[in-house]
Design an enzyme around this catalytic site. Structure first.
Site, PDB file in Angstrom:
ATOM      1  CG  ASP A  13     -35.380 -20.014  -4.229  1.00 32.77           C
ATOM      2  OD1 ASP A  13     -34.785 -19.077  -4.947  1.00 32.77           O
ATOM      3  OD2 ASP A  13     -35.073 -20.781  -3.403  1.00 32.77           O
ATOM      4  CG  ASP A  15     -29.274 -21.042  -5.573  1.00 30.61           C
ATOM      5  OD1 ASP A  15     -28.685 -22.006  -6.356  1.00 30.61           O
ATOM      6  OD2 ASP A  15     -28.890 -19.960  -5.431  1.00 30.61           O
TER       7      ASP A  15
HETATM    8  C1  BG6 Z   1     -30.007 -17.153  -3.628  1.00 26.62           C
HETATM    9  C2  BG6 Z   1     -28.891 -17.976  -2.867  1.00 26.62           C
HETATM   10  O1  BG6 Z   1     -30.441 -18.183  -4.589  1.00 26.62           O
HETATM   11  O2  BG6 Z   1     -29.060 -16.538  -4.614  1.00 26.62           O
HETATM   12  C3  BG6 Z   1     -28.029 -16.934  -2.087  1.00 26.62           C
HETATM   13  O3  BG6 Z   1     -29.778 -18.618  -2.019  1.00 26.62           O
HETATM   14  C4  BG6 Z   1     -27.369 -16.271  -2.937  1.00 26.62           C
HETATM   15  O4  BG6 Z   1     -27.072 -17.749  -1.147  1.00 26.62           O
HETATM   16  C5  BG6 Z   1     -28.195 -15.458  -4.203  1.00 26.62           C
HETATM   17  O5  BG6 Z   1     -26.581 -15.390  -2.222  1.00 26.62           O
HETATM   18  C6  BG6 Z   1     -27.499 -14.783  -5.004  1.00 26.62           C
HETATM   19  O6  BG6 Z   1     -26.502 -15.603  -5.776  1.00 26.62           O
HETATM   20  P1  BG6 Z   1     -25.460 -15.166  -6.762  1.00 26.62           P
HETATM   21  O7  BG6 Z   1     -25.295 -16.390  -7.787  1.00 26.62           O
HETATM   22  O8  BG6 Z   1     -26.068 -14.215  -7.799  1.00 26.62           O
HETATM   23  O9  BG6 Z   1     -24.296 -14.814  -6.179  1.00 26.62           O
HETATM   24 MG    MG Z   2     -33.447 -20.625  -1.947  1.00 27.76          MG
END
Ligand code: BG6
Ligand code: MG
Length: 218
Positions: A13, A15
């Site tokens: 993963d 984030d």
């Molecule tokens: C995930 C995060 O990796 O991505 C979430 O943990 C986030 O918090 C999700 O909402 C979607 O991200 P993005 O960049 O497409 O808005």
């Molecule tokens: Mg994550």
């Protein structure tokens, strides 16, 4: 858990595992919530970990009924704020020695993938300058059904040319741990037991990840 199968690949993963963009997501949602007078705080934010952009807004809205066009405008605006933060990130934002750990795994012959719900994943990896460490990047654009559905991790495994049972997922979100288990992969949880306790092995934070232990134990 498929203990008997040899591990051939790792799916990370992004984030909260490779870099900590959670704070930027939080600040961006908070700005939108302030502008639109929506209830939001750090406690609500915790529920958004690993959850897709639109599903995050649905969680913030709870049972408020908002027209789809407005929701699209709000998620686009939140993303604009988030992307502004992303221009500031660099190699220095890679979490605790993760780059060295990835390089070591690669040198040992393991296949590496990213499996992130974010539609900004490629942008983040580019800023961190680690795109070339991965054999495939599965992100929020790769599949329809987001985590906790297994689809994203299965897509990543397929891209690596591996069976689900040969892959280990690293996740910091409850929805991500559930997705990995639904994909019948082994999973490492990062964070408190209350959040990732269903994983096969849990480390309190990224700096404690020990790949020798993972390879030996799982
Ligand atoms: C995930 C995060 O990796 O991505 C979430 O943990 C986030 O918090 C999700 O909402 C979607 O991200 P993005 O960049 O497409 O808005
Ligand atoms: Mg994550």
């Amino acid at each position: 858990m498929q203990k008997q199968t040899k591990i051939k690949g790792f799916i990370f993963d992004l984030d909260g595992v490779i870099t900590d963009t959670a704070e930027f997501h939080y600040k961006s949602w908070q700005k939108l919530a302030d502008e639109e007078d929506l209830f939001f705080n750090r406690e609500v934010n915790e529920k958004l970990r690993g959850v897709s952009r639109m599903e995050s807004l649905n969680i913030i809205l709870a049972d408020q009924d908002i027209p789809a066009a407005k929701k699209k405008e709000w998620t686009d605006r939140k993303n604009e704020y988030y992307q502004k933060y992303l221009t500031e990130i660099s190699k220095a934002d890679i979490l605790d020695n993760m780059e060295a750990k990835l390089e070591k795994l690669k040198a040992e012959g393991y296949k590496l993938a990213v499996g992130s719900s974010s539609r900004n994943a490629k942008k983040v990896l580019k800023q961190l300058k680690i795109t070339n460490l991965f054999d495939i990047i599965a992100d929020g654009n790769s599949v329809e059904r987001a985590k906790p559905a297994p689809d994203l991790f299965l897509y990543a495994a397929q891209g690596l040319g591996l069976k689900a049972a040969e892959c280990v997922v690293l996740e910091d979100a409850e929805s991500g741990v559930e997705a990995a288990l639904a994909a019948e992969m082994r999973v490492i949880g990062l964070g408190p037991e209350s959040r990732v306790g269903k994983a096969d092995l849990v480390y309190a934070n990224v700096s404690e990840i020990n790949f020798e232990e993972i390879i030996k134990k799982l």
